[in-house]
Design an enzyme around this catalytic site. Structure first.
Site, PDB file in Angstrom:
ATOM      1  N   THR A 133     -14.181 -26.592   5.701  1.00 56.14           N
ATOM      2  CA  THR A 133     -14.964 -26.813   6.925  1.00 56.14           C
ATOM      3  C   THR A 133     -16.401 -26.371   6.642  1.00 56.14           C
ATOM      4  OG1 THR A 133     -12.958 -26.199   8.120  1.00 56.14           O
ATOM      5  CG2 THR A 133     -14.992 -26.341   9.413  1.00 56.14           C
ATOM      6  N   ASN A 166     -16.662 -24.663   1.342  1.00 57.17           N
ATOM      7  CA  ASN A 166     -15.512 -24.520   2.237  1.00 57.17           C
ATOM      8  C   ASN A 166     -15.075 -25.875   2.755  1.00 57.17           C
ATOM      9  OD1 ASN A 166     -13.663 -22.712   3.514  1.00 57.17           O
ATOM     10  ND2 ASN A 166     -14.642 -23.188   5.472  1.00 57.17           N
ATOM     11  N   ASP A 215     -12.298  -3.298   0.576  1.00 55.61           N
ATOM     12  CA  ASP A 215     -11.823  -4.588   0.031  1.00 55.61           C
ATOM     13  C   ASP A 215     -12.892  -5.200  -0.875  1.00 55.61           C
ATOM     14  OD1 ASP A 215      -9.306  -4.792   1.321  1.00 55.61           O
ATOM     15  OD2 ASP A 215     -10.257  -5.531   3.149  1.00 55.61           O
ATOM     16  N   SER A 263       0.799  -1.223   0.000  1.00 57.68           N
ATOM     17  CA  SER A 263       0.000   0.000   0.000  1.00 57.68           C
ATOM     18  C   SER A 263       0.837   1.281   0.000  1.00 57.68           C
ATOM     19  CB  SER A 263      -0.986  -0.021   1.170  1.00 57.68           C
ATOM     20  OG  SER A 263      -1.935  -1.051   0.949  1.00 57.68           O
ATOM     21  N   GLY A 306     -14.185 -20.920   0.005  1.00 53.71           N
ATOM     22  CA  GLY A 306     -13.651 -20.355   1.242  1.00 53.71           C
ATOM     23  C   GLY A 306     -14.764 -19.691   2.040  1.00 53.71           C
ATOM     24  N   LYS A 336      -8.955  -5.686  11.438  1.00 58.25           N
ATOM     25  CA  LYS A 336     -10.122  -5.249  10.654  1.00 58.25           C
ATOM     26  C   LYS A 336     -11.450  -5.347  11.410  1.00 58.25           C
ATOM     27  CE  LYS A 336      -8.175  -6.269   6.121  1.00 58.25           C
ATOM     28  NZ  LYS A 336      -8.429  -6.767   4.764  1.00 58.25           N
ATOM     29  N   GLY A 396     -13.678 -17.634   5.063  1.00 55.82           N
ATOM     30  CA  GLY A 396     -12.966 -16.806   6.044  1.00 55.82           C
ATOM     31  C   GLY A 396     -13.331 -15.340   5.872  1.00 55.82           C
ATOM     32  N   GLY A 397     -12.466 -14.465   6.388  1.00 56.61           N
ATOM     33  CA  GLY A 397     -12.731 -13.026   6.357  1.00 56.61           C
ATOM     34  C   GLY A 397     -12.885 -12.501   4.930  1.00 56.61           C
TER      35      GLY A 397
END
Ligand code: ATR
Length: 287
Positions: free
Chosen positions: A157, A155, A108, A23, A132, A72, A134-135
């Site tokens: 999981t 995912n 994002d 960045s 996926g 975050k 996740g975040g």
């Protein structure tokens, strides 16, 4: 490097670790290209110092901040205002400081959407397969639902995919499925799908031989978006290209999230190409 004056406005990024962020390169190149008196610095902030860092941001009059892993989510209660989309996603990556009043945004996920749209792909009415939970998957799934796509989330999981699907279902009505990541389920999910998005870390350096999708399932009529940018061409993207599919790599998403943050801080149109070239150079320098 642009020269610092008594009037220079400061932006930056907080995270832990922070050494590998691209960045500063992107934003400083953009400030320089536009000839505006801003500069951008990285700050390593440990979780136990986050509260002090945000107080320091106000005390020092830092005008804008990016927030990365692991802050975050934790930063949200420390801000005065949260943009509704960031609130739904439960993650902030951009803070705007207006006279000591801090607003948290998420660029994002909108950056992901911009990256898709810049390739003339409009999600409304499309079937999109997200791998996926996740975040990163959360932000992307929310923005795709908001944009009117139907989603299948797979995912490793299963319970995390189900949890994410139920969070999205609280806000959006469209078709939404959660499945365990298996070859049989992928085959079902990809039938009639327009876009496949990988949000998992499978394929990131050093695990460059991993891919979440067996090559045999990739077809020419699907667009494959891998949000990983290290490496730029993951095994998934290489195999998608070989199958004749269109591909989008993670760099465009990274640059677009920076563009959207830059525009909030400066009120100026960000120079996308300048920022992308700076990010590519920073990535090469990492090697
Ligand atoms: P991020 O915030 O970057 O999304 P995360 O919250 O740690 O990171 O999520 C990582 C995601 O990658 C998860 O969906 C994880 O699957 P699990 O929930 O089963 O852990 C997925 N992931 C990581 N390595 C993987 C692999 N080798 N194969 C498939 N999925 C993987």
């Amino acid at each position: 490097m642009n020269s610092i004056t008594g009037k220079t406005k400061l932006c930056g990024i907080i995270g832990d670790p922070i050494e590998h962020t691209m960045s500063p390169a992107m934003h400083n190149a953009a400030f320089e290209a536009l000839g505006i008196d801003y500069t951008y610095l990285p700050f390593r902030v440990r979780p136990e110092e986050l509260k002090n860092a945000i107080a320091g941001l106000k005390a020092l009059g830092i005008v804008g901040l990016n927030v990365t892993i692991p802050h975050k989510v934790a930063v949200i209660p420390l801000l005065e205002r949260i943009d509704p989309l960031a609130g739904k996603m439960g993650a902030v990556n951009t803070i705007v400081n207006e006279g000591g009043l801090l607003t948290g945004y998420n660029t994002d996920a909108p950056g992901f959407l911009q990256a898709l749209r810049s390739k003339a792909i409009e999600p409304r009415g499309k079937k999109i397969v997200v791998i996926g939970a996740g975040g990163a998957a959360k932000g992307i799934s929310f923005i795709l639902a908001e944009a009117g796509a139907s989603l299948v989330i797979l995912n490793r999981t299963l319970s995390r995919a189900e949890e994410l699907a139920s969070q999205i279902a609280q806000f959006y009505q469209q078709d939404l499925k959660a499945m365990a990541l298996s070859e049989a389920n992928l085959k079902k999910a990809l039938d009639g799908a327009d876009v496949l998005v990988n949000t998992t870390s499978a394929g990131i350096v050093p695990d460059v031989d991993l891919t979440p999708v067996p090559a045999g399932l990739l077809k020419p009529d699907i667009i494959v978006f891998d949000i990983v940018y290290n490496p730029l061409e993951t095994r998934l993207l290489r195999e998608a290209k070989a199958a004749g599919a269109r591909t989008i790599d993670g760099l465009d998403m990274l640059v677009w999230q920076g563009v959207l943050a830059f525009e909030k801080w400066t009120g100026r149109k960000a120079p996308f190409d300048v920022m992308k070239q700076a990010a590519i150079k920073a990535l090469q320098n990492e090697k």
